[in-house]
Design an enzyme around this catalytic site. Sequence first.
Site, PDB file in Angstrom:
ATOM      1  N   SER A  23       0.825  -1.218   0.000  1.00  0.00           N
ATOM      2  CA  SER A  23       0.000   0.000   0.000  1.00  0.00           C
ATOM      3  C   SER A  23       0.855   1.262   0.000  1.00  0.00           C
ATOM      4  O   SER A  23       2.009   1.248   0.428  1.00  0.00           O
ATOM      5  CB  SER A  23      -0.895   0.051   1.233  1.00  0.00           C
ATOM      6  OG  SER A  23      -1.730  -1.063   1.286  1.00  0.00           O
TER       7      SER A  23
HETATM    8  N1  SAH Z   1       0.340  -5.604   4.134  1.00  0.00           N
HETATM    9  C1  SAH Z   1       1.043  -5.797   2.890  1.00  0.00           C
HETATM   10  C2  SAH Z   1       0.111  -5.524   1.726  1.00  0.00           C
HETATM   11  C3  SAH Z   1       0.125  -6.635   0.771  1.00  0.00           C
HETATM   12  S1  SAH Z   1      -1.203  -6.663  -0.394  1.00  0.00           S
HETATM   13  C4  SAH Z   1       2.307  -4.974   2.832  1.00  0.00           C
HETATM   14  O1  SAH Z   1       2.555  -4.156   3.727  1.00  0.00           O
HETATM   15  O2  SAH Z   1       3.098  -5.162   1.899  1.00  0.00           O
HETATM   16  C5  SAH Z   1      -2.304  -7.837   0.332  1.00  0.00           C
HETATM   17  C6  SAH Z   1      -1.770  -9.223   0.541  1.00  0.00           C
HETATM   18  O3  SAH Z   1      -2.853 -10.027   1.020  1.00  0.00           O
HETATM   19  C7  SAH Z   1      -1.252  -9.917  -0.694  1.00  0.00           C
HETATM   20  O4  SAH Z   1       0.086 -10.296  -0.492  1.00  0.00           O
HETATM   21  C8  SAH Z   1      -2.156 -11.146  -0.842  1.00  0.00           C
HETATM   22  O5  SAH Z   1      -1.488 -12.288  -1.320  1.00  0.00           O
HETATM   23  C9  SAH Z   1      -2.637 -11.350   0.586  1.00  0.00           C
HETATM   24  N2  SAH Z   1      -3.877 -12.098   0.728  1.00  0.00           N
HETATM   25  C10 SAH Z   1      -4.975 -12.110  -0.082  1.00  0.00           C
HETATM   26  N3  SAH Z   1      -5.922 -12.945   0.396  1.00  0.00           N
HETATM   27  C11 SAH Z   1      -5.398 -13.494   1.531  1.00  0.00           C
HETATM   28  C12 SAH Z   1      -5.896 -14.454   2.476  1.00  0.00           C
HETATM   29  N4  SAH Z   1      -7.088 -15.041   2.325  1.00  0.00           N
HETATM   30  N5  SAH Z   1      -5.104 -14.771   3.518  1.00  0.00           N
HETATM   31  C13 SAH Z   1      -3.882 -14.216   3.684  1.00  0.00           C
HETATM   32  N6  SAH Z   1      -3.356 -13.314   2.815  1.00  0.00           N
HETATM   33  C14 SAH Z   1      -4.103 -12.951   1.754  1.00  0.00           C
END
Ligand code: SAH
Length: 231
Positions: free
Chosen positions: A82
Site C-alpha cells: 500500500s
Molecule cells: N500488508 C502488505 C500488503 C500486501 S497486499 C504490505 O505491507 O506489503 C495484500 C496481501 O494479502 C497480498 O500479499 C495477498 O497475497 C494477501 N492475501 C490475499 N488474500 C489473503 C488471504 N485469504 N489470507 C492471507 N493473505 C491474503
Amino acid sequence: MKISFYILWFFLYFFFFASGQDKYERDRQQMVDRQIEARGITNKATLSAMRKVERHRLVPKEQVKNAYQDRPLPIGHGQTISQPYMVAYMTEIIRPGPGMKVLEIGTGSGYQAAVLAEAVDEVYTIEIIESLGKSAEEKLNKLGYDNIYTKVADGFYGWEEHAPFDAIVVTAASEFIPPPLIEQLKEGGKMVIPVGAPFTTQHLMLVEKKKDGKWKTKNLLPVRFVPFTRN
Ligand code: SAH
C-alpha cells in the site's frame, strides 16, 4: 603511506555507502513530513514507526528507488504494498500502543507488519501466497524483528491459537467481513478492513467489538485494495 591508504578507503566508503544510506533516511523523513503528517496523521506511535521502518529494505530490488514515493508499489504475484499514507492511516486507526497483540491478514512485503511491530508488543501476520510469506519472513528476521510471527495460510480463519487480538488489520479487500476474524477480536478491540468486490472501489471499514460482544461498523473512506483470495 599505508595509513593514508586506509583513510582514503574510509572516505570512499562514506561517500558511496554511508551517503547512500543517508539518502534513504532523508527520503523517509520527507515522506513522513509531506505525505503523512501533512495529511493529518497525528498518532505519535504511528509517526515514529513510519519514521523508523526501512521501507526500502522490504520492497523488491527493482522498487528500492521508488520506496518512499506517494503510491502503492508492485511486490510480485500481482500484489501491491500500500501507499505509505494508507499504511499510516490503518495503523493510527487501531490506536497502537504497548501491551497490544495485533493480527494482520496479508503479509505481502512485510512493511505493514514492521510498522505495527514498532508500535505494539506482538504482531501475528498471515499470507496466502507462500513465496511472499517466506520472503517477508526472511527480510523481517534480517531486520531484527523478533516480535513478528508469520504464517502461510488462508487468513480467513485468523490465528486461533493466539486469539483474542486487541486489533486486526486486513490488507486485502473482502466482499464481507470474515466471521472468524470478528470472533478472534477482543471485546473493546478494533479491526480495520477494506470491504467490497474485487477491482472496484471498496470501503475501508472500522469494526469495533463492544464489551457485550456485539459489534458496530463505521465506513471510513473509499479505497482500492488487491482482492482477498481463498485457497
Ligand atoms: N500488508 C502488505 C500488503 C500486501 S497486499 C504490505 O505491507 O506489503 C495484500 C496481501 O494479502 C497480498 O500479499 C495477498 O497475497 C494477501 N492475501 C490475499 N488474500 C489473503 C488471504 N485469504 N489470507 C492471507 N493473505 C491474503
